[in-house]
Design a protein around this motif. Structure first.
Motif, PDB file in Angstrom:
ATOM      1  N   ASP A  64     -13.083  -0.531   4.736  1.00 25.49           N
ATOM      2  CA  ASP A  64     -12.997  -1.806   5.440  1.00 25.49           C
ATOM      3  C   ASP A  64     -11.541  -2.236   5.624  1.00 25.49           C
ATOM      4  N   VAL A  65     -10.733  -2.080   4.572  1.00 27.46           N
ATOM      5  CA  VAL A  65      -9.316  -2.446   4.671  1.00 27.46           C
ATOM      6  C   VAL A  65      -8.636  -1.580   5.723  1.00 27.46           C
ATOM      7  N   THR A  66      -8.988  -0.304   5.756  1.00 24.78           N
ATOM      8  CA  THR A  66      -8.415   0.611   6.743  1.00 24.78           C
ATOM      9  C   THR A  66      -8.706   0.127   8.160  1.00 24.78           C
ATOM     10  N   VAL A  67      -9.923  -0.332   8.401  1.00 26.39           N
ATOM     11  CA  VAL A  67     -10.284  -0.849   9.725  1.00 26.39           C
ATOM     12  C   VAL A  67      -9.431  -2.067  10.070  1.00 26.39           C
ATOM     13  N   PHE A  68      -9.269  -2.986   9.124  1.00 27.28           N
ATOM     14  CA  PHE A  68      -8.421  -4.161   9.374  1.00 27.28           C
ATOM     15  C   PHE A  68      -6.997  -3.729   9.718  1.00 27.28           C
ATOM     16  N   MET A  69      -6.453  -2.769   8.984  1.00 23.94           N
ATOM     17  CA  MET A  69      -5.089  -2.302   9.240  1.00 23.94           C
ATOM     18  C   MET A  69      -4.994  -1.638  10.614  1.00 23.94           C
ATOM     19  N   GLN A  70      -5.996  -0.870  10.980  1.00 22.94           N
ATOM     20  CA  GLN A  70      -6.003  -0.236  12.293  1.00 22.94           C
ATOM     21  C   GLN A  70      -6.068  -1.278  13.400  1.00 22.94           C
ATOM     22  N   GLU A  71      -6.851  -2.316  13.187  1.00 22.59           N
ATOM     23  CA  GLU A  71      -6.952  -3.396  14.178  1.00 22.59           C
ATOM     24  C   GLU A  71      -5.637  -4.156  14.321  1.00 22.59           C
ATOM     25  N   GLU A  72      -4.804  -4.098  13.286  1.00 25.08           N
ATOM     26  CA  GLU A  72      -3.497  -4.761  13.328  1.00 25.08           C
ATOM     27  C   GLU A  72      -2.407  -3.835  13.876  1.00 25.08           C
ATOM     28  N   GLY A  73      -2.800  -2.668  14.371  1.00 20.61           N
ATOM     29  CA  GLY A  73      -1.835  -1.812  15.041  1.00 20.61           C
ATOM     30  C   GLY A  73      -1.480  -0.520  14.342  1.00 20.61           C
TER      31      GLY A  73
ATOM     32  N   ASP B  34      -3.381   5.975   2.983  1.00 22.63           N
ATOM     33  CA  ASP B  34      -2.258   5.139   3.410  1.00 22.63           C
ATOM     34  C   ASP B  34      -2.432   3.713   2.905  1.00 22.63           C
ATOM     35  N   VAL B  35      -3.654   3.208   3.010  1.00 26.83           N
ATOM     36  CA  VAL B  35      -3.950   1.840   2.563  1.00 26.83           C
ATOM     37  C   VAL B  35      -3.704   1.714   1.055  1.00 26.83           C
ATOM     38  N   ALA B  36      -4.139   2.693   0.296  1.00 32.02           N
ATOM     39  CA  ALA B  36      -3.996   2.639  -1.163  1.00 32.02           C
ATOM     40  C   ALA B  36      -2.539   2.722  -1.602  1.00 32.02           C
ATOM     41  N   ARG B  37      -1.686   3.374  -0.804  1.00 30.52           N
ATOM     42  CA  ARG B  37      -0.292   3.603  -1.210  1.00 30.52           C
ATOM     43  C   ARG B  37       0.720   2.629  -0.629  1.00 30.52           C
ATOM     44  N   THR B  38       0.390   1.941   0.433  1.00 26.34           N
ATOM     45  CA  THR B  38       1.385   1.132   1.126  1.00 26.34           C
ATOM     46  C   THR B  38       1.890  -0.046   0.308  1.00 26.34           C
ATOM     47  N   GLU B  39       3.132  -0.396   0.555  1.00 19.96           N
ATOM     48  CA  GLU B  39       3.704  -1.595  -0.061  1.00 19.96           C
ATOM     49  C   GLU B  39       3.519  -2.809   0.842  1.00 19.96           C
TER      50      GLU B  39
ATOM     51  N   GLN C  81      -3.170   2.400  13.850  1.00 20.20           N
ATOM     52  CA  GLN C  81      -4.317   3.239  14.169  1.00 20.20           C
ATOM     53  C   GLN C  81      -4.349   4.556  13.414  1.00 20.20           C
ATOM     54  N   GLY C  82      -3.223   5.122  13.066  1.00 22.13           N
ATOM     55  CA  GLY C  82      -3.197   6.412  12.385  1.00 22.13           C
ATOM     56  C   GLY C  82      -3.455   6.337  10.893  1.00 22.13           C
ATOM     57  N   TRP C  83      -3.676   5.154  10.369  1.00 22.54           N
ATOM     58  CA  TRP C  83      -3.827   4.994   8.923  1.00 22.54           C
ATOM     59  C   TRP C  83      -5.199   5.418   8.441  1.00 22.54           C
ATOM     60  N   ASP C  84      -5.212   5.960   7.192  1.00 23.02           N
ATOM     61  CA  ASP C  84      -6.466   6.293   6.530  1.00 23.02           C
ATOM     62  C   ASP C  84      -6.502   5.581   5.175  1.00 23.02           C
TER      63      ASP C  84
END
Length: 70
Positions: free
Chosen positions: A34-43, A51-56, A45-48
């Motif tokens: 779900d978090v990945t979808v939110f991040m993709q919607e915010e621009g 990426d979500v678990a590791r990002t600062e 798109q290449g995130w999985d």
């Protein structure tokens, strides 16, 4: 994607975590997908989920990316 951090609030009684970007609540996530979808919607798109678990960019309140219950 905004320079403002993404905030995931502590899990509620149902295990959902509010997702906030630039001061606006976008919705509730129940898992990393779900978090990945939110991040993709915010621009981002290449995130999985990795990426979500590791990002600062994400401020995890009440536990990190592996915490989805109280």
């Amino acid at each position: 994607m905004t320079a403002s951090p993404v905030v995931l609030y502590p899990p509620d009684e149902d295990g959902g975590r509010r997702v906030q970007v630039a001061g606006e609540i976008l919705g509730v996530a129940y898992n990393l997908s779900d978090v990945t979808v939110f991040m993709q919607e915010e621009g981002l798109q290449g995130w999985d989920e990795g990426d979500v678990a590791r990002t600062e960019l994400i401020e995890w309140r009440g536990g990190g990316p592996d915490v989805w219950s109280r």
